[in-house]
Design a protein around this motif. Sequence first.
Motif, short mmCIF file in Angstrom:
data_model
loop_
_atom_site.label_atom_id
_atom_site.label_comp_id
_atom_site.label_asym_id
_atom_site.label_seq_id
_atom_site.Cartn_x
_atom_site.Cartn_y
_atom_site.Cartn_z
N GLU A 53 0.83 -1.19 0.00
CA GLU A 53 0.00 0.00 0.00
C GLU A 53 0.87 1.25 0.00
N ARG A 54 0.29 2.34 -0.48
CA ARG A 54 0.99 3.61 -0.46
C ARG A 54 1.20 4.06 0.98
N GLU A 55 2.40 4.54 1.28
CA GLU A 55 2.71 4.99 2.63
C GLU A 55 3.25 6.41 2.64
N TRP A 56 2.97 7.09 3.71
CA TRP A 56 3.44 8.44 3.90
C TRP A 56 4.93 8.45 4.23
N VAL A 57 5.66 9.38 3.64
CA VAL A 57 7.10 9.51 3.85
C VAL A 57 7.42 10.77 4.65
N ALA A 58 6.95 11.91 4.17
CA ALA A 58 7.27 13.19 4.80
C ALA A 58 6.29 14.23 4.31
N ALA A 74 2.50 15.28 -3.44
CA ALA A 74 1.08 15.57 -3.35
C ALA A 74 0.89 16.88 -2.60
N ALA A 75 -0.27 17.51 -2.82
CA ALA A 75 -0.58 18.76 -2.15
C ALA A 75 -2.08 18.86 -1.92
N GLY A 76 -2.45 19.57 -0.87
CA GLY A 76 -3.84 19.81 -0.58
C GLY A 76 -4.04 20.47 0.76
N CYS A 104 -1.62 16.13 7.37
CA CYS A 104 -0.72 16.12 6.23
C CYS A 104 -0.12 14.75 5.96
N SER A 105 -0.41 13.77 6.77
CA SER A 105 0.06 12.41 6.54
C SER A 105 -1.03 11.50 6.00
N ASP A 106 -2.21 12.03 5.76
CA ASP A 106 -3.35 11.25 5.30
C ASP A 106 -3.41 11.30 3.78
N SER A 107 -3.05 10.21 3.14
CA SER A 107 -3.03 10.17 1.68
C SER A 107 -4.41 10.14 1.05
N SER A 108 -5.41 9.74 1.82
CA SER A 108 -6.73 9.47 1.25
C SER A 108 -7.45 10.73 0.79
N THR A 109 -7.05 11.90 1.28
CA THR A 109 -7.77 13.13 0.95
C THR A 109 -6.92 14.16 0.22
N TYR A 110 -5.70 13.83 -0.15
CA TYR A 110 -4.91 14.74 -0.98
C TYR A 110 -5.54 14.82 -2.37
N PRO A 111 -5.87 16.01 -2.84
CA PRO A 111 -6.50 16.12 -4.17
C PRO A 111 -5.54 16.17 -5.34
N TYR A 112 -4.29 16.57 -5.10
CA TYR A 112 -3.36 16.78 -6.20
C TYR A 112 -2.17 15.85 -6.06
N TRP A 113 -1.88 15.10 -7.11
CA TRP A 113 -0.82 14.10 -7.13
C TRP A 113 -0.03 14.16 -8.42
N GLY A 114 1.27 13.89 -8.30
CA GLY A 114 2.08 13.67 -9.47
C GLY A 114 1.96 12.24 -9.94
#
Length: 121
Positions: A44-49, A95-97, A102-112
């Motif tokens: 699964e995708r994991e938060w780094v920083a 990612a940005a949003g 800021c460690s929650d990937s599920s709600t970031y709207p903008y991704w590379g």
Amino acid sequence: QVRMVESGGGSVQAGGSLRLSCAASGYISRGSCMGWFRQAPGKEREWVASMIGSSTYYADSVKGRFTLSRDNANNMPSLQMNALKPEDAAMYYCAAGQLVSCSDSSTYPYWGQGTQVTVSS
């Protein structure tokens, strides 16, 4: 509309270093979370920083080895990765949003689209 493009990935030996950058176009609020995530095959995708304002946060797995730094010409921070380990190998995403965590990937709207990092033993 926001577009984000990662760069700087590559193949290194264990103990080596890479610097990942994220070029962003379109409007991104200065108050946004700016995060880096990674995903290895079969995992699964994991938060780094992440960074918000001048505050930075790091996952325990990379603390002391990875460092975020803001680019003067880009609101998105670069990720300096030192002392790389084979377990760091993954596709890395910026990612940005505007988020409550800021460690929650599920709600970031903008991704590379990601940049590949490979670490050999």
